[in-house]
Scaffold this motif. Structure first.
Motif, PDB file in Angstrom:
ATOM      1  N   LEU A 128      54.514  -5.889 -27.241  1.00  0.00           N
ATOM      2  CA  LEU A 128      53.451  -5.464 -27.036  1.00  0.00           C
ATOM      3  C   LEU A 128      52.715  -5.038 -28.163  1.00  0.00           C
ATOM      4  O   LEU A 128      51.407  -5.567 -28.018  1.00  0.00           O
ATOM      5  CB  LEU A 128      52.792  -4.935 -25.737  1.00  0.00           C
ATOM      6  CG  LEU A 128      51.438  -3.787 -25.473  1.00  0.00           C
ATOM      7  CD1 LEU A 128      50.754  -4.872 -25.394  1.00  0.00           C
ATOM      8  CD2 LEU A 128      51.033  -2.754 -24.816  1.00  0.00           C
ATOM      9  N   ILE A 129      53.531  -4.582 -29.161  1.00  0.00           N
ATOM     10  CA  ILE A 129      53.019  -4.045 -30.067  1.00  0.00           C
ATOM     11  C   ILE A 129      53.509  -4.549 -31.476  1.00  0.00           C
ATOM     12  O   ILE A 129      54.413  -4.917 -32.752  1.00  0.00           O
ATOM     13  CB  ILE A 129      53.471  -2.585 -30.593  1.00  0.00           C
ATOM     14  CG1 ILE A 129      54.445  -2.056 -30.546  1.00  0.00           C
ATOM     15  CG2 ILE A 129      52.333  -1.472 -29.340  1.00  0.00           C
ATOM     16  CD1 ILE A 129      55.641  -0.818 -29.983  1.00  0.00           C
ATOM     17  N   GLY A 130      54.017  -6.419 -31.142  1.00  0.00           N
ATOM     18  CA  GLY A 130      54.940  -6.755 -32.238  1.00  0.00           C
ATOM     19  C   GLY A 130      53.334  -7.576 -33.109  1.00  0.00           C
ATOM     20  O   GLY A 130      52.184  -6.933 -32.727  1.00  0.00           O
ATOM     21  N   LYS A 131      54.310  -8.243 -34.540  1.00  0.00           N
ATOM     22  CA  LYS A 131      53.111  -8.883 -35.242  1.00  0.00           C
ATOM     23  C   LYS A 131      52.592  -9.593 -34.965  1.00  0.00           C
ATOM     24  O   LYS A 131      51.459  -9.428 -35.174  1.00  0.00           O
ATOM     25  CB  LYS A 131      54.466  -9.470 -36.073  1.00  0.00           C
ATOM     26  CG  LYS A 131      55.739  -8.593 -37.062  1.00  0.00           C
ATOM     27  CD  LYS A 131      56.505  -9.370 -37.582  1.00  0.00           C
ATOM     28  CE  LYS A 131      57.606  -8.607 -38.866  1.00  0.00           C
ATOM     29  NZ  LYS A 131      58.710  -9.059 -39.651  1.00  0.00           N
ATOM     30  N   LYS A 132      52.189 -10.011 -33.962  1.00  0.00           N
ATOM     31  CA  LYS A 132      51.157 -11.242 -33.919  1.00  0.00           C
ATOM     32  C   LYS A 132      50.782 -10.406 -32.600  1.00  0.00           C
ATOM     33  O   LYS A 132      49.874 -11.707 -31.702  1.00  0.00           O
ATOM     34  CB  LYS A 132      52.032 -12.968 -32.953  1.00  0.00           C
ATOM     35  CG  LYS A 132      52.781 -12.902 -33.833  1.00  0.00           C
ATOM     36  CD  LYS A 132      53.534 -14.613 -33.421  1.00  0.00           C
ATOM     37  CE  LYS A 132      54.038 -15.306 -33.983  1.00  0.00           C
ATOM     38  NZ  LYS A 132      54.921 -16.182 -33.711  1.00  0.00           N
ATOM     39  N   SER A 133      50.898  -9.560 -31.772  1.00  0.00           N
ATOM     40  CA  SER A 133      49.582  -8.837 -31.423  1.00  0.00           C
ATOM     41  C   SER A 133      48.443  -8.281 -31.871  1.00  0.00           C
ATOM     42  O   SER A 133      48.425  -8.097 -33.125  1.00  0.00           O
ATOM     43  CB  SER A 133      50.491  -7.312 -30.380  1.00  0.00           C
ATOM     44  OG  SER A 133      50.685  -6.739 -31.601  1.00  0.00           O
ATOM     45  N   ALA A 134      47.305  -7.827 -30.971  1.00  0.00           N
ATOM     46  CA  ALA A 134      46.353  -7.604 -32.269  1.00  0.00           C
ATOM     47  C   ALA A 134      46.226  -6.243 -32.473  1.00  0.00           C
ATOM     48  O   ALA A 134      45.382  -5.621 -33.191  1.00  0.00           O
ATOM     49  CB  ALA A 134      44.845  -7.519 -30.660  1.00  0.00           C
ATOM     50  N   THR A 135      47.122  -5.197 -32.027  1.00  0.00           N
ATOM     51  CA  THR A 135      47.523  -3.761 -32.451  1.00  0.00           C
ATOM     52  C   THR A 135      47.735  -3.933 -33.337  1.00  0.00           C
ATOM     53  O   THR A 135      46.845  -2.972 -34.675  1.00  0.00           O
ATOM     54  CB  THR A 135      48.233  -3.288 -31.584  1.00  0.00           C
ATOM     55  OG1 THR A 135      47.696  -3.446 -30.166  1.00  0.00           O
ATOM     56  CG2 THR A 135      48.190  -1.889 -31.288  1.00  0.00           C
ATOM     57  N   THR A 136      48.750  -5.058 -34.056  1.00  0.00           N
ATOM     58  CA  THR A 136      49.530  -4.589 -35.782  1.00  0.00           C
ATOM     59  C   THR A 136      48.242  -5.903 -36.036  1.00  0.00           C
ATOM     60  O   THR A 136      47.793  -4.920 -37.755  1.00  0.00           O
ATOM     61  CB  THR A 136      50.532  -5.143 -35.402  1.00  0.00           C
ATOM     62  OG1 THR A 136      51.428  -5.334 -34.555  1.00  0.00           O
ATOM     63  CG2 THR A 136      51.012  -5.637 -36.670  1.00  0.00           C
ATOM     64  N   ASN A 137      47.425  -6.606 -35.378  1.00  0.00           N
ATOM     65  CA  ASN A 137      46.452  -7.051 -36.600  1.00  0.00           C
ATOM     66  C   ASN A 137      45.313  -6.117 -37.165  1.00  0.00           C
ATOM     67  O   ASN A 137      44.381  -7.141 -38.022  1.00  0.00           O
ATOM     68  CB  ASN A 137      46.032  -8.251 -36.153  1.00  0.00           C
ATOM     69  CG  ASN A 137      47.411  -9.721 -36.400  1.00  0.00           C
ATOM     70  OD1 ASN A 137      48.762  -9.055 -36.855  1.00  0.00           O
ATOM     71  ND2 ASN A 137      47.543 -10.275 -35.118  1.00  0.00           N
ATOM     72  N   ALA A 138      45.067  -5.526 -35.832  1.00  0.00           N
ATOM     73  CA  ALA A 138      44.101  -4.651 -36.157  1.00  0.00           C
ATOM     74  C   ALA A 138      43.611  -3.644 -37.846  1.00  0.00           C
ATOM     75  O   ALA A 138      42.643  -4.216 -38.666  1.00  0.00           O
ATOM     76  CB  ALA A 138      43.532  -3.809 -35.192  1.00  0.00           C
ATOM     77  N   PRO A 139      44.743  -3.436 -38.451  1.00  0.00           N
ATOM     78  CA  PRO A 139      44.324  -3.055 -39.520  1.00  0.00           C
ATOM     79  C   PRO A 139      44.426  -3.390 -40.631  1.00  0.00           C
ATOM     80  O   PRO A 139      43.465  -3.696 -41.273  1.00  0.00           O
ATOM     81  CB  PRO A 139      45.645  -1.749 -39.950  1.00  0.00           C
ATOM     82  CG  PRO A 139      46.080  -2.201 -38.447  1.00  0.00           C
ATOM     83  CD  PRO A 139      45.525  -2.775 -37.393  1.00  0.00           C
ATOM     84  N   ALA A 140      44.831  -5.147 -40.612  1.00  0.00           N
ATOM     85  CA  ALA A 140      44.657  -6.390 -41.865  1.00  0.00           C
ATOM     86  C   ALA A 140      43.109  -6.985 -41.662  1.00  0.00           C
ATOM     87  O   ALA A 140      42.717  -6.851 -42.887  1.00  0.00           O
ATOM     88  CB  ALA A 140      45.825  -7.043 -41.745  1.00  0.00           C
ATOM     89  N   LEU A 141      43.088  -6.449 -40.385  1.00  0.00           N
ATOM     90  CA  LEU A 141      41.577  -7.317 -40.499  1.00  0.00           C
ATOM     91  C   LEU A 141      40.055  -6.494 -40.755  1.00  0.00           C
ATOM     92  O   LEU A 141      39.313  -6.801 -41.761  1.00  0.00           O
ATOM     93  CB  LEU A 141      41.677  -7.589 -38.904  1.00  0.00           C
ATOM     94  CG  LEU A 141      41.763  -9.155 -38.311  1.00  0.00           C
ATOM     95  CD1 LEU A 141      41.731  -9.051 -36.792  1.00  0.00           C
ATOM     96  CD2 LEU A 141      42.205 -10.029 -38.943  1.00  0.00           C
ATOM     97  N   MET A 142      40.941  -5.011 -41.193  1.00  0.00           N
ATOM     98  CA  MET A 142      39.981  -3.976 -41.701  1.00  0.00           C
ATOM     99  C   MET A 142      39.765  -4.405 -42.695  1.00  0.00           C
ATOM    100  O   MET A 142      38.998  -4.261 -43.214  1.00  0.00           O
ATOM    101  CB  MET A 142      40.360  -2.801 -40.673  1.00  0.00           C
ATOM    102  CG  MET A 142      38.931  -1.501 -40.812  1.00  0.00           C
ATOM    103  SD  MET A 142      39.415  -0.042 -39.698  1.00  0.00           S
ATOM    104  CE  MET A 142      39.298  -0.754 -37.751  1.00  0.00           C
ATOM    105  N   ASN A 143      41.206  -3.730 -43.402  1.00  0.00           N
ATOM    106  CA  ASN A 143      40.789  -4.582 -44.858  1.00  0.00           C
ATOM    107  C   ASN A 143      40.423  -5.466 -45.191  1.00  0.00           C
ATOM    108  O   ASN A 143      39.893  -5.141 -46.682  1.00  0.00           O
ATOM    109  CB  ASN A 143      42.836  -3.811 -44.912  1.00  0.00           C
ATOM    110  CG  ASN A 143      42.982  -2.292 -44.743  1.00  0.00           C
ATOM    111  OD1 ASN A 143      42.113  -1.638 -44.809  1.00  0.00           O
ATOM    112  ND2 ASN A 143      44.603  -2.503 -44.501  1.00  0.00           N
TER     113      ASN A 143
END
Length: 212
Positions: A164-179
């Motif tokens: 659920l919290i893997g590298k390809k999940s939306a939870t992990t990608n959210a900070p990168a997208l925000m930056n």
């Protein structure tokens, strides 16, 4: 998620306990598998006791004990004269076999009133073989019954949470997208600031930045 894990653990512990407790107790034999054959009786010379002889046929796959018989005596007109119920605890009927039995009871009617009888089985108890002892220790047996399913469930939940919290999940990608969005907004702000400076300089008639 923590509540789900706690509820699953409680359910598995209760199920294991119920399973362990369910192995104790006696088993009744279906009366359809027990039959009385060749039943006869006689009254003593003093007219005080009546003795019933017969054969109990056991069609079940278990040995039978604690057999409860009901005997009814009738007169010449087949009117009920006397009845009694007796448990024979010293008679054990083999599995799919027969055993003889004898019942003796005091009577209170005249001896000539006892002409015929009817005998039937009221209840009986099966002798169930005890469960074979496991080669495992009690601790290991309890672990396999109770804790192994719980550990398997916990492992599944941990694996699911990692996915659920893997590298390809939306939870992990959210900070990168925000930056990335912040950097993009910063670039746009810088461009707007330069345009504002250029517009202000043009309005004052000053040369543009970069012109001599």
């Amino acid at each position: 998620m923590k509540k789900l894990i706690a509820h699953a653990a409680c359910l598995l512990v209760i199920s294991g306990t119920a399973f362990a407790c369910g192995r104790d107790g006696t088993t009744s034999v279906p009366l359809a598998q027990l039959a009385v054959r060749e039943a006869t009786f006689s009254v003593s010379a003093d007219g005080r006791t009546a003795t019933t002889f017969g054969t109990l046929k056991n069609a079940s796959s278990d040995r039978v004990r604690e057999v409860m018989f009901e005997v009814k005596y009738f007169d010449t007109k087949h009117v009920l004269v006397d009845t009694f119920t007796r448990c024979v605890d010293n008679v054990i009927a083999p599995a799919a076999g027969e055993v003889a039995f004898r019942l003796r009871e005091h009577i209170y009617q005249p001896a000539e009133a006892y002409v015929s009888q009817e005998v039937r089985v009221v209840s009986a108890e099966a002798i169930v073989p005890p469960p074979q002892k496991s080669a495992l220790s009690p601790f290991m047996e309890q672990f396999l019954i109770t804790w192994l399913p719980l550990l398997a469930l916990l492992g599944f939940l941990i694996y699911f949470m990692k996915r659920l919290i893997g590298k390809k999940s939306a939870t992990t990608n959210a900070p990168a997208l925000m930056n990335a969005q912040i950097a993009h907004l910063g670039t746009q702000a810088l461009m707007l600031e330069r345009l504002a400076l250029a517009a202000e300089a043009r309005s004052r008639g000053a040369p543009r930045p970069g012109e001599d």
